[in-house]
Design a protein around this motif. Structure first.
Motif, PDB file in Angstrom:
ATOM      1  N   PRO A  88      28.207  38.283  34.190  1.00  0.00           N
ATOM      2  CA  PRO A  88      29.544  38.799  33.902  1.00  0.00           C
ATOM      3  C   PRO A  88      30.349  37.746  33.147  1.00  0.00           C
ATOM      4  O   PRO A  88      30.315  36.567  33.487  1.00  0.00           O
ATOM      5  N   ARG A  89      31.071  38.178  32.118  1.00  0.00           N
ATOM      6  CA  ARG A  89      31.799  37.221  31.277  1.00  0.00           C
ATOM      7  C   ARG A  89      33.306  37.432  31.361  1.00  0.00           C
ATOM      8  O   ARG A  89      33.781  38.545  31.632  1.00  0.00           O
ATOM      9  N   VAL A  90      34.025  36.367  31.082  1.00  0.00           N
ATOM     10  CA  VAL A  90      35.484  36.386  31.138  1.00  0.00           C
ATOM     11  C   VAL A  90      36.000  35.562  29.964  1.00  0.00           C
ATOM     12  O   VAL A  90      35.483  34.474  29.705  1.00  0.00           O
ATOM     13  N   THR A  91      37.008  36.070  29.252  1.00  0.00           N
ATOM     14  CA  THR A  91      37.593  35.209  28.215  1.00  0.00           C
ATOM     15  C   THR A  91      38.605  34.280  28.852  1.00  0.00           C
ATOM     16  O   THR A  91      39.307  34.645  29.796  1.00  0.00           O
ATOM     17  N   PRO A 144      35.386  46.479  33.498  1.00  0.00           N
ATOM     18  CA  PRO A 144      36.250  47.158  34.484  1.00  0.00           C
ATOM     19  C   PRO A 144      35.918  46.757  35.927  1.00  0.00           C
ATOM     20  O   PRO A 144      36.828  46.629  36.755  1.00  0.00           O
ATOM     21  N   ALA A 145      34.639  46.557  36.216  1.00  0.00           N
ATOM     22  CA  ALA A 145      34.272  46.162  37.577  1.00  0.00           C
ATOM     23  C   ALA A 145      34.821  44.773  37.895  1.00  0.00           C
ATOM     24  O   ALA A 145      35.303  44.506  39.002  1.00  0.00           O
ATOM     25  N   MET A 146      34.780  43.881  36.899  1.00  0.00           N
ATOM     26  CA  MET A 146      35.336  42.537  37.096  1.00  0.00           C
ATOM     27  C   MET A 146      36.862  42.592  37.248  1.00  0.00           C
ATOM     28  O   MET A 146      37.445  41.810  38.003  1.00  0.00           O
ATOM     29  N   ASP A 193      33.418  36.674  40.832  1.00  0.00           N
ATOM     30  CA  ASP A 193      32.140  37.245  40.410  1.00  0.00           C
ATOM     31  C   ASP A 193      31.934  38.576  41.141  1.00  0.00           C
ATOM     32  O   ASP A 193      31.727  38.608  42.356  1.00  0.00           O
ATOM     33  N   VAL A 194      31.989  39.670  40.358  1.00  0.00           N
ATOM     34  CA  VAL A 194      31.908  40.997  40.977  1.00  0.00           C
ATOM     35  C   VAL A 194      30.567  41.209  41.677  1.00  0.00           C
ATOM     36  O   VAL A 194      30.469  42.018  42.604  1.00  0.00           O
TER      37      VAL A 194
END
Ligand code: SF4
Lengths: 201, 474
Positions: B287-290, B454-456, B468-469
């Motif tokens: 899972p990624r995040v900016t 969306p899950a994150m 971390d989802v």
């Protein structure tokens, strides 16, 4: 149409320069989305870079030394992000007549061309020279020549490039494509007639 | 016949002629319009005494400015009301079909085109909106255009455009649980950079893409533009055809069978030549995040925010200069080298044309079911269209969101950009399933956006911080 393409030919743009440093300056920064809430492009000029200007007191568009400048000098990937034509419209209405940068986003370049705002690329060194000269003396007079492929600034020349189609469109005055596209409308109809989905399969 | 890509096939078939400027005059099979980028185009058309050449190939809706709560007319915002009235008048005057606020078909333009079956393989599609690349998920060649080009398409059903090169992006393997299409496209942009795609259309393929639903493929294609590519597409296959069957504007019966054959024939040939090829290991994506101010500035949720002083990371290289990292860190107020997980969020937004479809809402609801959002978080779930909203309510998803403390809204662009009442205040940090984390994008000049799936977003809403989802999915 009111004017012929001959009247619309764009070749030389002269004036002073305004240097805007930084890569990836996106269209949300050029004109914040709240100014898209309008049914005309009128009045956009005064809001160009509004949020950046508010948060950065030394922003060049806030600096009276660059008032009246007509050539915008930028770095890489200028105009990325949304497809809003409001971005080049706002620059043009502020008084910008041409842009020179290391690179432009594709949609921005297309939108600028189609409103008669030439965007030319130069290498990093050329851009740096133009920026440094404008920062050193904001009154330096520049002339950008589309046909000549260069910018003259205080006796120095910086080579510039444009896609062939863009240069051709500017020099021939055919940057406003509508007339050109309607020129052979029977051929448009012929294409639509051969597409299976148009006929409903 | 030589082997060709889908892009070449569609391009050849839609080429009207080569213009004297050297550009291609390209026929546009479907023109989608909305309220923001069209009023000036219609005015320019009127000023020239021109008409709309193919009104039946144009379809309108309203999305950017619509309030997602109180949709009574006139709108409280006078400017929004003016734009709405202009579109109504233009559609009436030129005979264009319009899914307006009273219609069950209204929604974000990139959600309703596919949903109604307007978007089909092998088409050329244009819309005055950069996320038109979304429609490429169906094997269409679809791109965003500016307002003067909207005028061109209205007047001539065609565009003057330069040919695109094709970069094939193969995503191998299988995505792990809790890893989504959003993570794939954020990974691709981090890898290839925000301007890596300039001049290209991205063709997405490989096992991980083939296994995706149409909703997921749309998420990937949607953000092609964030990587600089004007268009992105996936070759049409059985998943595509199954999605289209029975849609209001899809062909029916025998015509559907004939359409399927033609659609399949438009896919890239095996061994077609590509201008560039890239392979991404789908098994390795997390899972990624900016963390920054452009969509290329993302890290895996287990990773740390880059440090411009430390040795250049892959992301930093794609980003090309440490100055940009510094500017981003300054704006975000984040510490270089800090873990991204644990970053506190104030707002959670599930919505936008990237991630507001039924499966997106389902995945977010799966995370929040039976939970409460953190007390300091304001959370919105905004379906992309009225049809999505109805389908979600039919499965009770709205109750899951409401019970968790989310607001459940009407269809529209909402908090993706600041053109309607939904926006960030001050320096709020927003976990957002949208597509742009540009400065000021969500309505506050100092507001901060963290893009994620969306899950994150749901996981961040519940825990009040980036989480971390995968640890929350049983
Ligand atoms: S949801 Fe956001 S990105 Fe998509 S069309 Fe609306 S404003 Fe544009």
């Amino acid at each position: 149409m009111a004017t012929s393409s001959a009247d619309r030919r764009i070749d030389r743009i002269s004036g002073t320069a305004i240097p805007l440093r930084g890569n990836n300056i996106d269209t949300d920064r050029i004109i914040p989305a709240r100014y898209l809430k309008a049914i005309t492009f009128e009045g956009l000029g005064e809001h160009v870079f509004e949020d950046d200007r508010a948060s950065m007191p030394d922003h060049p568009f806030e600096n009276p030394a660059y008032a009246g400048a007509s050539i915008l000098v930028v770095n890489e990937n200028f105009g990325s992000g949304s497809s809003r034509e409001h971005a080049p419209q706002a620059l043009k209405r502020w008084g910008i007549g041409a842009c020179v940068g290391e690179s432009f986003s594709e949609i921005f370049l297309g939108n600028a061309t189609t409103i008669g705002l030439p965007c030319a690329t130069a290498d990093a060194e050329g851009v740096e020279r133009l920026m440094a000269s404008a920062e050193g003396n904001p009154r330096t007079h520049l002339t950008l020549s589309v046909a000549g492929g260069r910018v003259e600034a205080g006796g120095h020349f910086v080579p510039i490039r444009m896609p062939d189609a863009v240069r051709e469109a500017l020099l021939s005055g055919q940057w406003d494509a509508t007339a050109l596209l309607l020129d052979r409308f029977d051929e448009v109809r012929a294409v639509s007639a051969r597409l299976p989905y148009v006929a409903g399969f | 016949m030589s082997r060709r890509t889908l892009l070449q096939k569609v391009w050849d078939l839609h080429t009207v002629r080569r213009l004297p400027t050297g550009q291609t005059q390209l026929f546009i099979g479907l023109h989608l319009i909305h309220e923001v980028t069209t009023p000036q185009a219609f005015d320019m058309l009127r000023a020239r005494g021109a008409g709309v050449a193919f009104p039946e190939r144009t379809y309108a809706t309203v999305d950017h400015i619509v309030p997602t709560r109180d949709q009574g007319r006139p709108f409280a915002d006078e400017l929004a009301e003016q734009m709405m009235a202009a579109l109504e008048r233009n559609c009436r005057e030129f005979g264009i079909r319009f899914a307006d606020l009273g219609s069950d078909r209204q929604g974000i333009v990139h959600v309703i085109g596919p949903e109604l079956g307007l978007t089909q393989p092998g088409m050329t599609i244009a819309c005055g909106d950069s996320h038109t690349s979304t429609h490429g998920a169906f094997g269409a060649v679809a791109f965003g255009i500016g307002t003067s080009q909207v005028r061109d398409v209205l007047a001539s059903q065609s565009l003057a455009i330069d040919p695109l090169k094709v970069r094939r992006i193969t995503v191998s393997g299988t995505l792990g649980p809790g890893v989504y299409a959003k993570d794939v496209i954020l990974e691709i942009i981090a890898r290839l950079g925000v301007k890596g795609g300039v001049g290209f259309a991205y063709e997405y393929g490989g096992p991980a893409i083939e296994q995706m639903s149409m909703d997921e493929r749309m998420t990937v294609c949607n953000m092609s533009i964030e990587g600089g590519a004007r268009a992105g597409y996936v070759n049409p296959d059985e998943t595509t055809f199954r999605y289209l069957a029975g849609r209001p504007f899809a062909p029916e019966g025998d015509a559907f069978e004939r359409a399927k054959q033609w659609w399949a024939s438009m896919a890239s040939d095996d061994g077609a030549p590509y201008d560039d090829e890239v392979v991404i290991d789908g098994d390795a994506i997390e899972p990624r995040v900016t963390w920054g101010i452009n969509p290329g500035q993302s890290v895996g949720v287990s990773e740390r925010i880059p440090d411009p002083g430390a040795s250049a990371t892959e992301e930093a290289q794609a980003d090309a200069d440490a100055g940009a990292l510094g500017e981003a860190l300054d704006f975000m107020g984040f510490a270089a080298g800090a873990p991204i997980a644990g970053t506190k969020v104030d707002v959670a937004f599930v919505g936008s044309c990237t991630n507001s479809r039924l499966t997106d809402l389902r995945e977010a609801a799966r995370v929040v079911r039976g939970q409460r959002i953190a007390p300091h978080v304001r959370a919105l779930a905004v379906p992309g269209s009225k049809a999505v909203r109805q389908a979600a309510e039919a499965e009770g998803l709205h109750e899951v969101f409401l019970e968790a403390g989310f607001e459940w809204r009407g269809a529209g662009c909402s908090m993706c950009l600041a053109m309607n009442p939904d926006r960030l205040n001050g320096r709020e940090v927003c976990a957002s399933s949208s597509n742009r984390n540009f400065k000021g994008r969500q309505g506050s000049p100092t507001g901060r956006t963290l893009l994620m799936s969306p899950a994150m977003v749901a996981a961040a809403a519940v825990s009040g911080e980036v989480t971390d989802v995968r640890r929350m999915l049983g």
